[in-house]
Motif scaffolding. Structure first.
Motif, mmCIF file in Angstrom:
data_model
loop_
_atom_site.group_PDB
_atom_site.id
_atom_site.type_symbol
_atom_site.label_atom_id
_atom_site.label_comp_id
_atom_site.label_asym_id
_atom_site.label_seq_id
_atom_site.Cartn_x
_atom_site.Cartn_y
_atom_site.Cartn_z
ATOM 1 N N ARG B 175 0.854 -1.198 0.000
ATOM 2 C CA ARG B 175 0.000 0.000 0.000
ATOM 3 C C ARG B 175 0.884 1.241 0.000
ATOM 4 N NH1 ARG B 175 -3.935 0.776 4.876
ATOM 5 N NH2 ARG B 175 -4.353 2.840 4.015
ATOM 6 N N ILE B 176 0.532 2.227 -0.803
ATOM 7 C CA ILE B 176 1.345 3.452 -0.858
ATOM 8 C C ILE B 176 0.431 4.665 -0.742
ATOM 9 C CG2 ILE B 176 2.923 4.829 -2.286
ATOM 10 C CD1 ILE B 176 3.885 2.267 -3.586
ATOM 11 N N LYS B 177 0.887 5.673 -0.017
ATOM 12 C CA LYS B 177 0.122 6.927 0.123
ATOM 13 C C LYS B 177 1.039 8.115 -0.104
ATOM 14 C CE LYS B 177 -2.209 6.971 4.268
ATOM 15 N NZ LYS B 177 -3.307 7.173 5.236
ATOM 16 N N ARG B 179 0.951 12.105 0.975
ATOM 17 C CA ARG B 179 0.181 13.096 1.738
ATOM 18 C C ARG B 179 0.789 14.461 1.493
ATOM 19 N NH1 ARG B 179 -1.742 12.876 6.932
ATOM 20 N NH2 ARG B 179 0.347 13.375 7.613
ATOM 21 N N MET B 195 4.453 7.423 1.914
ATOM 22 C CA MET B 195 4.351 6.339 2.897
ATOM 23 C C MET B 195 4.172 5.013 2.164
ATOM 24 S SD MET B 195 1.604 8.435 5.157
ATOM 25 C CE MET B 195 1.109 7.064 6.207
ATOM 26 N N ILE B 196 4.964 4.034 2.534
ATOM 27 C CA ILE B 196 4.922 2.725 1.877
ATOM 28 C C ILE B 196 4.720 1.647 2.932
ATOM 29 C CG2 ILE B 196 6.216 1.082 0.450
ATOM 30 C CD1 ILE B 196 7.956 3.646 -0.349
ATOM 31 N N LYS B 197 3.684 0.835 2.778
ATOM 32 C CA LYS B 197 3.482 -0.287 3.710
ATOM 33 C C LYS B 197 4.413 -1.434 3.319
ATOM 34 C CE LYS B 197 0.311 -0.044 7.003
ATOM 35 N NZ LYS B 197 0.711 -0.346 8.391
ATOM 36 N N SER B 245 8.769 5.820 5.482
ATOM 37 C CA SER B 245 8.141 7.125 5.297
ATOM 38 C C SER B 245 9.227 8.120 4.911
ATOM 39 C CB SER B 245 7.475 7.559 6.609
ATOM 40 O OG SER B 245 7.248 8.951 6.609
#
Lengths: 360, 281
Positions: B175-177, B179, B195-197, B245
């Motif tokens: 998952r990547i976000k 922000r 942000m990388i899970k 992050s």
């Protein structure tokens, strides 16, 4: 010899519990328990308490290691509210053991092989029954590193289904930390990986003879391997580090998961045991740190408040694009007066909570 | 020939990773004989593997390094590096090394900047195993090297640089976000978080149940682009915290697509993109 006594007969003992816990030294408590073994009368308790008060004030010895009986056959030793140090020998967490008519179960073994040995000596001062179970409530070194002291008893070492993996991953860090912080007291300490796992779906019942223990494994909360022990005979729930009393809680699993576990306990007020297939009320709770509580709901509520408060404040910072460092400087500072060791652990909690909450 | 000068000739995607691997391998090899008191010696080994004999100057005029004095959670230690001069195509930080001397794999990250984007501040989170020096070393476009370092104390006894919940980490892997603020003006330096899970698992832990080492599984390369143009690339290693992050700044002049490509040590690739609308100037 019978260890079984009614709660009523323990009244005087419980009244002196706090003084006793604070003043007990290792040797005097052993002496105390030997006296108990010979004859268990209130007079004798009074006498030995007086003896202990005298001897401890004379030697000035203080701190964890001594055991008191908090319910029939349920022995408890309180850890000191300090960080690991050479002077406290790592005896900072609550440990205990439960004596049934046929066997003994240990609950947590302390920070070192040597602390494990001391716990074992205390058990042997009380009973000669076999130590068949060593229950490790979670991975943290103040609870889990004394297990090898019981190897000669060949017990089943029981933990949460995630405990073995969690300990294996942290083995070198924990052993090095203890060497650094405890010095000689950490000597001969080695990791024991549990031989039996409690699953989050099933739980586990242990038969001590005249009493059953019911073990619950929780979803990720304080850690990802928290286990509680419920003594069906006395309604005592050993929550270990799922509850901190006086000392600041530490997040090493999931803040949100922990809040859920607390919500569940407070909503039900009882434990579903496999043994009697009914929800049995919780009479008293043993935290991982701090005194035994009968008003356990309010103790849980206080911890819940702290965790919820930092969660809400961190969420506000995240929504404004703030950072961990900003959060550490501002979040939850109102809680400072409510907890011991706040400065040592609060920043860590905010850091861990932030990393979790920014994925919400 | 130094590692750095040979790198200049390779220019492959994995060039910096080779540096990481060489340094890690040599440190792991030599550290078996090292003792805790040989901190300076350890840095000397890292330095010679990383940049050879090149002279490193005091970097206080070039960089500012912000670290906590004590690692509170050993698994998540936030660090920030500020560049103290304006990044221009004439003079910019070309490479930025983050080194944690006493970690099992000391080179935490190597950032590469193409020089056509300005930035002021860069943050990430690292694992800290023990009392250690933490260094940021900048290689300027003219080839000169500057270093700043802070001493970071280890965390308390109960903290470990390990995954808190391996099952949860595995469930959300990849998952990547991005922000960033909802609105900003064209040309503004926009603070952006990537942000990388990912468990970013070190592979240094022995699994007592299976009797095997838990295989390493970590993010190796992260490349961020804007409208296809590189913003930065970073080669990362196991000293970067789980769920990597990175906070960075960049100044989008016009609307476009912010994109990230991630590659991990198991060869998995993950991508994510975000459209940035036209901003008022």
């Amino acid at each position: 010899m019978k260890q079984v006594k009614t709660t009523r007969q323990y009244g005087i003992f419980i009244n002196f519990r706090k003084i006793y816990a604070n003043l007990l030294s290792l040797d005097t408590s052993l002496l105390f328990q030997k006296i108990l073994k010979i004859q268990y009368s209130q007079t004798c308790v009074m006498f030995s308490l007086a003896l202990i008060l005298l001897t401890t004030s004379a030697t000035g010895v203080m701190a964890g290691g001594g055991f008191q009986q908090i319910a029939p056959g349920l022995y408890f030793s309180s850890g000191v509210h300090q960080d690991f140090s050479k002077s406290n020998k790592g005896q900072i967490a609550n440990t205990g053991f439960i004596v049934g008519s046929e066997r003994v179960a240990i609950i947590d073994t302390g920070s070192s092989y040597q602390q494990g040995l001391r716990i074992r000596e205390h058990v042997r001062a009380v009973t000669d029954l076999p130590i068949d179970y060593v229950i490790v409530t979670h991975m943290h070194p103040d609870h889990a590193l004394g297990t090898s002291a019981f190897s000669k008893d060949s017990p089943q070492v029981i933990g949460h289904q995630n405990l073995a993996d969690a300990l294996a991953r942290r083995e070198s860090t924990y052993l090095n930390n203890m060497k650094r912080l405890l010095g000689d007291s950490a000597k001969d300490t080695q990791l024991v990986i549990p031989s039996k796992s409690v699953t989050t779906t099933e739980g586990m019942s242990l038969n001590l003879g005249d009493r059953w223990l019911y073990l619950t494994a929780y979803p990720t909360a304080h850690t990802n391997n928290d286990l509680s022990v419920f003594d069906t005979k006395t309604g005592t729930l050993w929550l270990s580090d799922l509850l901190f009393v006086e000392r600041i809680p530490v997040i090493d699993g999931s803040l949100l998961g922990w809040l859920k576990v607390m919500d569940g306990l407070m909503a039900s007020g009882c434990i579903n045991t496999q043994h009697n297939r009914q929800c049995q009320p919780i009479v008293q709770v043993v935290p991982g740190h701090g005194p035994v509580v009968t008003a356990w709901q309010s103790a849980l509520a206080k911890q819940h408040h702290y965790l919820e408060e930092i969660a809400n404040q961190i969420r506000r910072i995240i929504s404004k694009g703030g950072t961990i460092s900003q959060a550490v400087k501002s979040v939850g500072l109102d809680e400072q007066g409510n907890w011991l060791l706040f400065n040592e652990y609060h920043g860590r909690n905010v850091t861990a909570a932030f990393a979790e909450l920014e994925w919400e | 020939m130094t590692v750095v000068s040979s790198l200049k000739q390779i220019h492959s995607l994995y060039s910096s990773f080779i540096v990481l691997a060489v340094v890690t391998a040599s440190i792991i090899f030599t550290s078996t004989q090292a003792t805790a008191t040989e901190g300076d010696n350890r840095w000397f080994q890292i330095k010679s593997s990383l940049i050879g004999d090149s002279h490193i100057q005091d970097g206080q005029e070039i960089l500012e390094l912000d670290t906590p004095k004590r690692a509170m959670d050993a698994a998540i230690v936030p660090i920030t590096i500020e560049s103290k001069f304006e990044q221009t195509p004439d003079r910019y930080i070309k490479k930025l090394y983050i080194v944690i001397d006493n970690n099992p794999s000391p080179v935490a990250a190597v950032f590469t900047f193409p020089g056509n984007h300005s930035w002021k501040s860069l943050s990430t989170r690292v694992r800290i195993n023990a009392y250690t020096d933490l260094r940021a070393i900048a290689e300027i476009s003219d080839g000169s090297l500057y270093m700043v370092n802070n001493y970071v104390k280890a965390s308390g006894g109960c903290s470990a640089p390990s995954l808190k919940d391996p099952a949860a980490a595995a469930a959300q892997l990849g998952r990547i976000k991005f922000r960033l603020p909802e609105s900003f003006a064209a040309g503004d330096l926009v603070p952006t978080q990537l942000m990388i899970k990912h468990p970013n698992n070190s592979g240094l832990q022995f699994d007592q149940i299976s009797r095997y080492y838990i295989p390493a599984d970590f993010v190796r390369t992260i490349q961020v682009t804007y409208n296809g143009e590189e913003v930065f690339t970073v080669d990362t290693d196991i000293s970067i915290s789980e769920d990597p992050s990175i906070r960075f700044g960049f100044a989008p002049e016009k609307s476009g697509v912010l994109e990230v490509h991630v590659k991990d040590s198991k060869g998995r690739t993950f991508s994510h993109s975000m459209n940035l609308p036209e901003q008022r100037s």
